[in-house]
Design an enzyme around this catalytic site. Structure first.
Site, mmCIF file in Angstrom:
data_model
loop_
_atom_site.group_PDB
_atom_site.id
_atom_site.type_symbol
_atom_site.label_atom_id
_atom_site.label_comp_id
_atom_site.label_asym_id
_atom_site.label_seq_id
_atom_site.Cartn_x
_atom_site.Cartn_y
_atom_site.Cartn_z
ATOM 1 N N SER A 1 0.827 -1.114 0.122
ATOM 2 C CA SER A 1 -0.053 -0.151 0.088
ATOM 3 C C SER A 1 0.948 1.184 0.090
ATOM 4 C CB SER A 1 -0.765 -0.089 1.091
ATOM 5 O OG SER A 1 -0.117 0.294 2.324
ATOM 6 N N ASP A 2 0.216 2.520 -0.438
ATOM 7 C CA ASP A 2 0.890 3.890 -0.194
ATOM 8 C C ASP A 2 0.915 3.801 1.193
ATOM 9 O OD1 ASP A 2 2.098 6.060 -0.383
ATOM 10 O OD2 ASP A 2 0.375 6.956 -1.835
ATOM 11 N N TRP A 3 1.355 4.809 1.776
ATOM 12 C CA TRP A 3 1.695 5.005 3.309
ATOM 13 C C TRP A 3 0.064 5.501 3.714
ATOM 14 C CZ3 TRP A 3 5.399 2.905 1.436
ATOM 15 C CH2 TRP A 3 6.644 2.739 2.329
#
Length: 212
Positions: A114-116
């Site tokens: 995932s993106d952060w």
């Protein structure tokens, strides 16, 4: 250092495919894992955690997926899913985007990170997210994943199975800042994010939708 989103390789899918493929090949030839991002339709920063980018299936496969397909062909070790929603569902929690399109139709065999703080529910693990970053919200903690697994087994043992689409329905509507620890993927010692997003003209990808 590659810029995030589409600005690093351009908005034209053929150009994005060509540049992304060569970048990934060169990078991974030096022993560094490439992570193309952001999958998919991540085109703005304003309200990125809650806005929904709308695109029909044909547009996705002809305009937005080609650079990622090229990245898959180049052997990218991971793909990063985006903050935004795609057709109403968070990209990092969409079974149609991750399981059906990326992992099945584009035949991606690496892992999805995932993106952060882009994961909003533990059920994202069923939808196709393998690594929840940066790992500090508890959503992918062992206890949470075990509870999800028990829920799946409960469905399979006494009724209909819990599909990825069922899991996605558990996703909260409101945007929350969250992400968490790795689930079942083992990452290389070093990773580098390479951007691959593109809106523009036709490409080599065959759309599952009927051509005109």
């Amino acid at each position: 250092r590659p810029c995030p989103r589409h600005v690093a390789v351009g908005e034209e899918p053929l150009l994005g495919s060509a540049l992304g493929r060569e970048y990934i090949s060169g990078l991974q030839g030096e022993g560094v894992g490439a992570v193309p991002k952001h999958f998919v339709l991540n085109a703005q920063e304003t309200g990125r955690g809650s806005m929904s980018a709308e695109a029909p299936e044909r547009a996705l496969f002809e305009l937005y997926y080609p650079p990622f397909e090229a990245a898959v062909g180049a052997g990218a070790v991971a793909v990063m899913c985006a903050h935004n929603r795609v057709n109403g569902t968070h990209a990092c929690g969409s079974p149609s985007v991750l399981q059906r399109d990326l992992k099945s139709r584009l035949a991606f065999r690496g892992w999805v990170m995932s993106d952060w703080w882009a994961v909003h529910a533990t059920s994202a693990a069923v939808a196709g997210v393998d690594q929840d970053m940066p790992g500090n919200d508890g959503l992918f903690d062992l206890e949470q994943l075990q509870q999800l697994q028990q829920l799946q087994h409960g469905f399979q043992g006494g009724g209909p199975s819990l599909s990825a689409s069922d899991a996605a329905s558990d996703e909260p509507d409101a945007d929350t800042s969250s992400a968490s620890s790795a689930s079942n993927a083992s990452s290389p010692s070093a990773t580098s994010s390479a951007s691959a997003t593109s809106p523009a003209s036709a490409t080599s990808v065959t759309s599952p939708a009927s051509a005109t």
